[in-house]
Write an enzyme that holds these catalytic residues in place. Structure first.
Site, PDB file in Angstrom:
ATOM      1  N   ARG A   1     -33.309  24.269  44.106  1.00 23.68           N
ATOM      2  CA  ARG A   1     -32.080  24.695  43.450  1.00 23.68           C
ATOM      3  C   ARG A   1     -31.018  25.186  44.444  1.00 23.68           C
ATOM      4  O   ARG A   1     -29.843  24.871  44.305  1.00 23.68           O
ATOM      5  CB  ARG A   1     -32.424  25.848  42.497  1.00 23.68           C
ATOM      6  CG  ARG A   1     -31.267  26.364  41.684  1.00 23.68           C
ATOM      7  CD  ARG A   1     -31.654  27.668  40.951  1.00 23.68           C
ATOM      8  NE  ARG A   1     -33.031  27.711  40.580  1.00 23.68           N
ATOM      9  CZ  ARG A   1     -33.505  27.472  39.355  1.00 23.68           C
ATOM     10  NH1 ARG A   1     -32.673  27.202  38.393  1.00 23.68           N
ATOM     11  NH2 ARG A   1     -34.791  27.535  39.108  1.00 23.68           N
TER      12      ARG A   1
ATOM     13  N   CYS B   1     -28.875  17.141  17.106  1.00 24.32           N
ATOM     14  CA  CYS B   1     -29.167  17.643  15.763  1.00 24.32           C
ATOM     15  C   CYS B   1     -30.067  18.851  15.846  1.00 24.32           C
ATOM     16  O   CYS B   1     -31.239  18.794  15.477  1.00 24.32           O
ATOM     17  CB  CYS B   1     -29.822  16.545  14.957  1.00 24.32           C
ATOM     18  SG  CYS B   1     -28.686  15.198  14.751  1.00 24.32           S
TER      19      CYS B   1
HETATM   20  N1  LLP Z   1     -41.970  24.806  45.594  1.00 20.72           N
HETATM   21  C1  LLP Z   1     -42.793  24.789  44.534  1.00 20.72           C
HETATM   22  C2  LLP Z   1     -44.240  24.744  44.753  1.00 20.72           C
HETATM   23  C3  LLP Z   1     -42.275  24.805  43.241  1.00 20.72           C
HETATM   24  O1  LLP Z   1     -43.093  24.797  42.208  1.00 20.72           O
HETATM   25  C4  LLP Z   1     -40.878  24.842  43.056  1.00 20.72           C
HETATM   26  C5  LLP Z   1     -40.302  24.863  41.719  1.00 20.72           C
HETATM   27  C6  LLP Z   1     -40.041  24.839  44.188  1.00 20.72           C
HETATM   28  C7  LLP Z   1     -40.633  24.835  45.442  1.00 20.72           C
HETATM   29  C8  LLP Z   1     -38.555  24.846  44.103  1.00 20.72           C
HETATM   30  O2  LLP Z   1     -38.035  25.940  43.443  1.00 20.72           O
HETATM   31  P1  LLP Z   1     -36.447  26.189  43.473  1.00 20.72           P
HETATM   32  O3  LLP Z   1     -36.062  26.537  44.882  1.00 20.72           O
HETATM   33  O4  LLP Z   1     -35.795  24.946  43.031  1.00 20.72           O
HETATM   34  O5  LLP Z   1     -36.250  27.298  42.500  1.00 20.72           O
HETATM   35  N2  LLP Z   1     -37.069  23.941  35.636  1.00 20.72           N
HETATM   36  C9  LLP Z   1     -36.888  25.305  36.093  1.00 20.72           C
HETATM   37  C10 LLP Z   1     -37.402  25.519  37.483  1.00 20.72           C
HETATM   38  C11 LLP Z   1     -38.841  25.119  37.665  1.00 20.72           C
HETATM   39  C12 LLP Z   1     -39.232  25.213  39.087  1.00 20.72           C
HETATM   40  C13 LLP Z   1     -40.573  24.667  39.328  1.00 20.72           C
HETATM   41  N3  LLP Z   1     -41.011  24.756  40.678  1.00 20.72           N
HETATM   42  C14 LLP Z   1     -35.408  25.680  35.986  1.00 20.72           C
HETATM   43  O6  LLP Z   1     -34.632  24.863  35.538  1.00 20.72           O
HETATM   44  O7  LLP Z   1     -35.034  26.781  36.319  1.00 20.72           O
END
Ligand code: LLP
Length: 463
Positions: A323, A391
């Site tokens: 992110r 919907c």
């Molecule tokens: N590394 C691992 C092992 C992870 O499981 C994740 C995210 C990341 C790195 C990256 O995390 P980031 O830096 O992107 O926060 N769908 C959810 C977020 C789920 C994240 C899952 N794992 C949302 O929209 O907030």
């Protein structure tokens, strides 16, 4: 500041709650650079541009809804992370945030590695030429076929997530005549201050092996005995959209403690630790994200200090931001359709997308901001809820935000900071056609993921 201090304030003061909704910004035309991609600005005619191109032109050429991704911002963020961590550490971009072949090429060119968590992400990575040794393979339930493939192509590491997987990966690698480099993912018992569904280091959840009760130490014991795998380190990911470094510091400290225990018991110093991703970004002006240099310094200092105290050589650190790299680089452009003023209740602004292109508001109660981008307006602010065309009444894109009260059907509005987990979590709900991702750079725009078509829908429906 009290609501009544705003004579030109919202129409429906009774639905106001707190924080940034309590008062409209001084000038709705001003774009807060914290939440918008770097090359986004408003030109003298009042239209917003990205990479030097007016959004009105982009809408004509590519339609709406659509995600526009600022390629130079993406690349700059990759470089910032790589610079901050330096040559002694590794940055793995978490592909789950958003992955496409163009993205893989940018990562490769900017010197980043890639974390994938499915066969589909691995396909995309390899197809776009990411060297297998720069790929980490994650997941709490990798299939046998996925493991076989990852081992066969020689991914740099597989992150083991369970006792069963330790044995499974070792057997598969042996069968294929290989020795696979692996890390073990541990849960360090930190309660990250984020939404329950995206917190991952507390013990009652599906990921990793708990440090508590000696489980992780037992996992290391078993992994060191197996011939098909080479244990290179310990992995911890505590959750997502986290601003407070304290959780990462506790995680780093506990992982280093485990390294010391491993050294004491086995005489082996594991050479790597991975502290995962999860760094928060600004979705609204209230969020204050950390700079990668600050993060790198905080993590580097704590690991070095703890290792010195334990008499360990400092391991190579890696991190996995998803992110924090792609999130701020894109916005979603929508066309305004129906506007409903429910007297005494709320104003609903409907757009031509919704929960199919951004599920995060419905799923995590996520907050976003929004701006009128096709023109300037000096009309007084009105508090609105931006909703989609699906919907379902939970189909909310932006829960509460201010837009000018002369907003009309046909106006273009944009929601910033939608680069992460929007296209990657998009769905075909109501047979919506998933929007394209258009990369914009130096006055040029090109589709990197095309819009779905009715033919795409019908092709999968074999009748
Ligand atoms: N590394 C691992 C092992 C992870 O499981 C994740 C995210 C990341 C790195 C990256 O995390 P980031 O830096 O992107 O926060 N769908 C959810 C977020 C789920 C994240 C899952 N794992 C949302 O929209 O907030």
């Amino acid at each position: 500041m009290s609501r009544s201090a705003h004579p030109a304030g919202p129409r429906h003061a009774d639905v106001l709650t707190e924080g940034h909704y309590a008062a409209p910004p001084a000038d709705l035309n001003v774009l807060d650079e914290k939440v918008w991609a770097r090359t986004v600005s408003r030109n003298d005619d009042g239209a917003v541009t990205v990479g030097g191109i007016e959004v009105t032109r982009l809408a004509e050429e590519f339609g709406t809804p659509a995600y526009f991704l600022d390629e130079s911002d993406f690349r700059a963020r990759c470089r910032a992370w790589a610079d901050a961590f330096g040559p002694g550490a590794d940055v793995f971009y978490a592909g789950k945030a958003f992955l496409s072949r163009a993205v893989v090429r940018w990562l490769k060119e900017e010197g980043l590695n890639l974390d994938v968590c499915s066969g589909g992400e691995l396909t995309t990575a390899l197809d776009a030429g990411m060297p297998a040794e720069r790929i980490a393979f994650h997941g709490n339930n990798k299939t046998v076929a996925e493991i076989e493939w990852a081992v066969q192509v020689g991914v740099g590491r597989i992150v083991l997530d369970s006792f069963q997987e330790i044995v499974r990966v070792s057997h598969i690698a042996q069968r294929l005549g290989k020795r696979q480099r692996v890390q073990i993912r541990v849960t360090v018992g930190v309660e990250a201050h984020t939404h329950e569904f995206i917190a991952t280091a507390h013990e009652d959840q599906k990921f990793g092996i708990a440090l508590a009760g000696g489980q992780a130490a037992e996992a290391v014991r078993r992994a060191l005995r197996l011939d098909g795998i080479e244990l290179i380190g310990i992995h911890s990911h505590i959750g997502s959209q986290i601003f407070d470094m304290a959780g990462f510091e506790v995680s780093a400290r506990r992982v280093v403690q485990l390294l010391a225990e491993v050294r004491d018991e086995h005489g082996v110093e594991l050479p790597e630790i991975d502290l995962g991703g999860g760094l928060g970004i600004a979705y609204t002006s209230d969020d204050d994200p950390r700079d990668p240099h600050e993060i790198a310094k905080a993590l580097g200092d704590i690991v070095t200090r703890e290792c010195e105290a334990a008499g360990l050589a400092t391991p190579r650190i890696s991190v996995e931001p998803g992110r924090a790299i792609v999130g701020p680089t894109a916005f979603t452009l929508y066309e305004v359709g129906t506007i409903k003023h429910l007297e005494g209740l709320r104003t609903y602004v409907s757009v031509d997308g919704g929960m199919s292109d951004n599920i995060r508001t419905a799923l995590y109660d996520a907050e976003y901001s929004v701006a009128l981008v096709s023109r300037r307006s000096d009309a007084e602010p009105m508090l609105v809820r931006v909703v989609g065309k699906h919907c379902e009444s939970g189909d909310i894109v932006v829960k509460d935000a201010f837009l000018p009260s002369d907003l009309a059907p046909g106006d273009l509005i944009a929601v910033p900071a939608t680069g992460a987990y929007c296209r990657s979590m998009a769905s075909n709900y109501n047979h919506a056609l998933r929007p394209p991702v258009v990369a914009v750079r130096d006055g040029e725009a090109r589709v990197i993921v095309r819009r779905e078509t009715e033919e795409d829908l019908l092709r999968l429906d074999v009748g």
